[in-house]
Design an enzyme around this catalytic site. Structure first.
Site, PDB file in Angstrom:
ATOM      1  N   GLU A 120       0.812  -1.216   0.000  1.00 51.78           N
ATOM      2  CA  GLU A 120       0.000   0.000   0.000  1.00 51.78           C
ATOM      3  C   GLU A 120       0.845   1.266   0.000  1.00 51.78           C
ATOM      4  O   GLU A 120       0.757   2.082   0.915  1.00 51.78           O
ATOM      5  CB  GLU A 120      -0.922   0.003   1.231  1.00 51.78           C
ATOM      6  CG  GLU A 120      -1.778  -1.228   1.371  1.00 51.78           C
ATOM      7  CD  GLU A 120      -2.696  -1.195   2.592  1.00 51.78           C
ATOM      8  OE1 GLU A 120      -3.721  -1.860   2.559  1.00 51.78           O
ATOM      9  OE2 GLU A 120      -2.364  -0.499   3.569  1.00 51.78           O
ATOM     10  N   PRO A 121       1.676   1.471  -1.006  1.00 52.74           N
ATOM     11  CA  PRO A 121       2.515   2.657  -0.985  1.00 52.74           C
ATOM     12  C   PRO A 121       1.720   3.935  -1.266  1.00 52.74           C
ATOM     13  O   PRO A 121       0.868   3.962  -2.147  1.00 52.74           O
ATOM     14  CB  PRO A 121       3.512   2.401  -2.125  1.00 52.74           C
ATOM     15  CG  PRO A 121       2.787   1.493  -3.059  1.00 52.74           C
ATOM     16  CD  PRO A 121       1.870   0.650  -2.210  1.00 52.74           C
ATOM     17  N   GLY A 122       1.998   4.949  -0.501  1.00 49.94           N
ATOM     18  CA  GLY A 122       1.419   6.264  -0.760  1.00 49.94           C
ATOM     19  C   GLY A 122       2.543   7.238  -1.059  1.00 49.94           C
ATOM     20  O   GLY A 122       2.826   7.608  -2.200  1.00 49.94           O
ATOM     21  N   ARG A 123       3.279   7.592   0.002  1.00 48.46           N
ATOM     22  CA  ARG A 123       4.351   8.570  -0.098  1.00 48.46           C
ATOM     23  C   ARG A 123       5.361   8.250  -1.199  1.00 48.46           C
ATOM     24  O   ARG A 123       5.695   9.109  -2.017  1.00 48.46           O
ATOM     25  CB  ARG A 123       5.088   8.617   1.252  1.00 48.46           C
ATOM     26  CG  ARG A 123       6.088   9.728   1.394  1.00 48.46           C
ATOM     27  CD  ARG A 123       6.875   9.593   2.699  1.00 48.46           C
ATOM     28  NE  ARG A 123       6.045   9.288   3.840  1.00 48.46           N
ATOM     29  CZ  ARG A 123       5.431  10.189   4.599  1.00 48.46           C
ATOM     30  NH1 ARG A 123       5.583  11.466   4.360  1.00 48.46           N
ATOM     31  NH2 ARG A 123       4.669   9.815   5.619  1.00 48.46           N
TER      32      ARG A 123
ATOM     33  N   TYR B  25       4.487  17.921  11.991  1.00 43.76           N
ATOM     34  CA  TYR B  25       5.421  16.847  12.377  1.00 43.76           C
ATOM     35  C   TYR B  25       6.852  17.338  12.517  1.00 43.76           C
ATOM     36  O   TYR B  25       7.750  16.528  12.650  1.00 43.76           O
ATOM     37  CB  TYR B  25       5.453  15.734  11.327  1.00 43.76           C
ATOM     38  CG  TYR B  25       4.125  15.249  10.818  1.00 43.76           C
ATOM     39  CD1 TYR B  25       3.288  14.509  11.640  1.00 43.76           C
ATOM     40  CD2 TYR B  25       3.732  15.510   9.514  1.00 43.76           C
ATOM     41  CE1 TYR B  25       2.072  14.049  11.160  1.00 43.76           C
ATOM     42  CE2 TYR B  25       2.519  15.047   9.032  1.00 43.76           C
ATOM     43  CZ  TYR B  25       1.697  14.323   9.859  1.00 43.76           C
ATOM     44  OH  TYR B  25       0.501  13.863   9.377  1.00 43.76           O
TER      45      TYR B  25
ATOM     46  N   CYS C 193      -1.709  33.627  10.425  1.00 46.27           N
ATOM     47  CA  CYS C 193      -1.581  34.296  11.714  1.00 46.27           C
ATOM     48  C   CYS C 193      -1.254  33.379  12.865  1.00 46.27           C
ATOM     49  O   CYS C 193      -2.039  33.260  13.804  1.00 46.27           O
ATOM     50  CB  CYS C 193      -2.863  35.051  12.003  1.00 46.27           C
ATOM     51  SG  CYS C 193      -2.625  36.769  11.627  1.00 46.27           S
ATOM     52  N   GLU C 194      -0.159  32.684  12.812  1.00 45.89           N
ATOM     53  CA  GLU C 194       0.367  32.022  13.998  1.00 45.89           C
ATOM     54  C   GLU C 194       1.798  31.561  13.759  1.00 45.89           C
ATOM     55  O   GLU C 194       2.224  31.385  12.616  1.00 45.89           O
ATOM     56  CB  GLU C 194      -0.512  30.859  14.426  1.00 45.89           C
ATOM     57  CG  GLU C 194      -0.637  29.730  13.448  1.00 45.89           C
ATOM     58  CD  GLU C 194      -1.380  28.582  14.115  1.00 45.89           C
ATOM     59  OE1 GLU C 194      -0.718  27.843  14.859  1.00 45.89           O
ATOM     60  OE2 GLU C 194      -2.601  28.451  13.920  1.00 45.89           O
TER      61      GLU C 194
ATOM     62  N   TYR D 236       0.735  13.870   1.126  1.00 44.78           N
ATOM     63  CA  TYR D 236       0.285  14.433   2.397  1.00 44.78           C
ATOM     64  C   TYR D 236       0.500  15.939   2.473  1.00 44.78           C
ATOM     65  O   TYR D 236       0.728  16.488   3.543  1.00 44.78           O
ATOM     66  CB  TYR D 236       0.965  13.735   3.582  1.00 44.78           C
ATOM     67  CG  TYR D 236       0.813  12.231   3.553  1.00 44.78           C
ATOM     68  CD1 TYR D 236      -0.431  11.646   3.769  1.00 44.78           C
ATOM     69  CD2 TYR D 236       1.890  11.398   3.278  1.00 44.78           C
ATOM     70  CE1 TYR D 236      -0.585  10.267   3.726  1.00 44.78           C
ATOM     71  CE2 TYR D 236       1.745  10.020   3.233  1.00 44.78           C
ATOM     72  CZ  TYR D 236       0.507   9.462   3.463  1.00 44.78           C
ATOM     73  OH  TYR D 236       0.356   8.100   3.413  1.00 44.78           O
TER      74      TYR D 236
HETATM   75  N1  LLP Z   1      -1.725   1.816   4.359  1.00 46.99           N
HETATM   76  C1  LLP Z   1      -2.203   2.201   5.562  1.00 46.99           C
HETATM   77  C2  LLP Z   1      -3.080   1.322   6.293  1.00 46.99           C
HETATM   78  C3  LLP Z   1      -1.824   3.453   6.077  1.00 46.99           C
HETATM   79  O1  LLP Z   1      -2.284   3.834   7.268  1.00 46.99           O
HETATM   80  C4  LLP Z   1      -0.962   4.295   5.334  1.00 46.99           C
HETATM   81  C5  LLP Z   1      -0.575   5.600   5.833  1.00 46.99           C
HETATM   82  C6  LLP Z   1      -0.502   3.840   4.079  1.00 46.99           C
HETATM   83  C7  LLP Z   1      -0.897   2.586   3.640  1.00 46.99           C
HETATM   84  C8  LLP Z   1       0.424   4.637   3.222  1.00 46.99           C
HETATM   85  O2  LLP Z   1       1.657   4.839   3.845  1.00 46.99           O
HETATM   86  P1  LLP Z   1       2.862   5.542   3.052  1.00 46.99           P
HETATM   87  O3  LLP Z   1       3.375   4.573   2.011  1.00 46.99           O
HETATM   88  O4  LLP Z   1       2.335   6.779   2.443  1.00 46.99           O
HETATM   89  O5  LLP Z   1       3.849   5.837   4.120  1.00 46.99           O
HETATM   90  N2  LLP Z   1       0.281  12.411   7.124  1.00 46.99           N
HETATM   91  C9  LLP Z   1       1.521  11.754   7.431  1.00 46.99           C
HETATM   92  C10 LLP Z   1       1.522  10.321   6.965  1.00 46.99           C
HETATM   93  C11 LLP Z   1       0.390   9.504   7.540  1.00 46.99           C
HETATM   94  C12 LLP Z   1       0.414   8.090   7.047  1.00 46.99           C
HETATM   95  C13 LLP Z   1      -0.797   7.358   7.506  1.00 46.99           C
HETATM   96  N3  LLP Z   1      -0.948   6.044   6.968  1.00 46.99           N
HETATM   97  C14 LLP Z   1       2.662  12.559   6.813  1.00 46.99           C
HETATM   98  O6  LLP Z   1       2.415  13.613   6.238  1.00 46.99           O
HETATM   99  O7  LLP Z   1       3.829  12.182   6.938  1.00 46.99           O
END
Ligand code: LLP
Length: 418
Positions: free
Chosen positions: A276-279, A319, A345-346, A374
């Site tokens: 499940e890659p996002g970042r 973060y 404003c902060e 994100y």
């Molecule tokens: N799968 C699940 C169940 C998750 O909770 C997440 C991210 C992902 C996949 C994707 O993870 P990644 O490959 O993107 O690391 N807002 C934070 C990151 C929160 C991530 C939450 N879960 C930031 O800006 O760093």
């Protein structure tokens, strides 16, 4: 070049275009700017790494939910991972195959679960009440729900506590001590089909042995679950691979490193691997492009004030995250140590602290790098800073708008007729 980079002439580029030229054409500021080719290459790195394994790449839509980007990843062959009913609707609009789509979360609502069951989406079971809601949704819709059980493996991802999700004290998933209760419930309900197990450790992970440790534990759970007659097909090891935010030449693990550390475990069990890659799919494809409003000093402290802010990009404020900052053009002005701040404003409103940068003038361009994940998806509208527009560079040099900025007119529409 591909992606966001500094050319040999000292200007910043997105693929084949100078960002300063893009700024002139876009005629808006701030805005998000993506390299379509970088997104493709990031996806392809996962696809290549997974060669020879049955697998689903579940792009984590929470990282970036731009519809054009989602459509593009779907065209490339991606599935997706969702955490809300609206993300699910967006994924359907982008044309994702529901059977390669996973609905995950600790607070899924009954109406969201019904939508997921109707569409045949894979659903993660997160808790006792979540299971009860999934059972009710399946009964109401009159369709079998295909579920994975989200196990909290209690493995420390060694990252910021806000992005750790698989530790004993986390709000996500089921501890193994309760596993049997869930299996008994699922076995007794003909509306449910248990098809896999899921875990997710956290985000920004930079050591792949952490994924190995968790997978070893998960393989044990899978064996236990199979012994009870369940025909498990999927092992979902979540997302979480970090990227090179620091830009200090550190060598970080690649998707191939990640997959290679779990490959033998997954193939020995004849499972389909879900990741499940996002970042790591989108972050480095993007720059958040700002215009400098002015430069000021308070005593020894120097500030670059830009038009973007914590409203459009909150990761540094929330973060203490480091995202690299560059001026879009070369300068021979004095290099000083600046805090880069917005107009909100902060004092939490900063994009970067203590950055050595040449002194820009009002009107100059400044970018925050690695802004594809994100950032836009976490934008707020604090101080009425309405969501900025987005563009990408396609085919190396085609500038295309991929989302319009929210206008005051859009904003006022929610008051119509009241
Ligand atoms: N799968 C699940 C169940 C998750 O909770 C997440 C991210 C992902 C996949 C994707 O993870 P990644 O490959 O993107 O690391 N807002 C934070 C990151 C929160 C991530 C939450 N879960 C930031 O800006 O760093």
């Amino acid at each position: 070049g591909v992606g966001i980079y500094q050319g040999s002439d000292g200007y910043m580029y997105c693929d084949g275009l100078r960002i300063d030229d893009i700024r002139a054409q876009a005629d808006a500021s701030p805005f998000y700017l993506y390299s379509k080719e970088r997104i493709r290459q990031n996806y392809q790195a996962y696809a290549d790494a997974l060669q020879g394994l049955d697998s689903i790449i579940g792009y984590a839509v929470k990282a970036n939910n731009n519809l054009k980007i989602m459509q593009y990843l779907r065209e490339l062959g991606s599935g997706c991972v969702l955490v809300s009913g609206n993300e699910l609707r967006l994924a359907m609009a982008a044309g994702f195959d529901p059977t390669r789509t996973i609905f995950n979360g600790n607070g899924k609502l009954p109406r969201e679960l019904e939508l997921a069951v109707e569409n045949g989406v894979l659903i993660n079971v997160d808790s006792e009440f979540d299971l009860a809601n999934i059972q009710a949704a399946a009964a109401k819709v009159g369709k079998k729900a295909r579920v994975l059980i989200r196990i909290n493996p209690d493995v420390d991802p060694q990252v910021h506590p806000y992005v750790s999700t698989g530790l004993a004290g986390s709000k996500f998933g089921i501890r193994n001590t309760h596993l049997q209760w869930f299996l008994d419930q699922i076995k007794a309900d003909s509306n449910l089909e248990l098809v896999g197990a899921h875990c997710h450790l956290g985000s920004t992970i930079t050591k792949v042995n952490i994924f190995r440790d968790a997978t070893v534990l998960m393989v044990d759970f899978i064996k236990q679950i199979r012994e009870q007659g369940f025909d498990l097909k999927f092992l979902n090891i979540g997302g979480g691979l970090g990227i090179d935010y620091a830009k200090k030449g550190e060598v970080l693990p690649t998707p191939k490193d990640l997959i290679d550390t779990v490959r033998d475990l997954v193939s020995s069990l004849g499972l389909t691997l879900i990741i499940e890659p996002g970042r790591s799919m989108v972050a480095n494809s993007c720059a958040f492009v700002n215009t400098v409003t002015g430069v000021k000093s308070s005593g020894r402290k120097h500030f670059i004030v830009v038009d973007g802010s914590m409203a459009e990009l909150i990761r540094p404020s929330l973060y203490d995250a480091y995202q690299h900052i560059e001026l879009t053009a070369p300068h021979d002005s004095e290099v000083q140590t600046f805090d880069v701040v917005g107009p909100v404003c902060e004092s939490a409103d900063f994009l970067g602290k203590d950055r050595a940068l040449a002194t820009p003038a009002g009107g100059d361009g400044l970018i925050v790098m690695d802004a594809g994940a994100y950032c836009m998806s976490m934008a707020s509208t604090y101080n009425m800073k309405l969501n900025p527009p987005e563009w990408w560079v396609a085919e190396g040099s085609q500038l295309q708008q991929i989302r319009k900025g929210v206008t005051l007119e859009d904003w006022m529409r929610v008051y119509e007729g009241l």
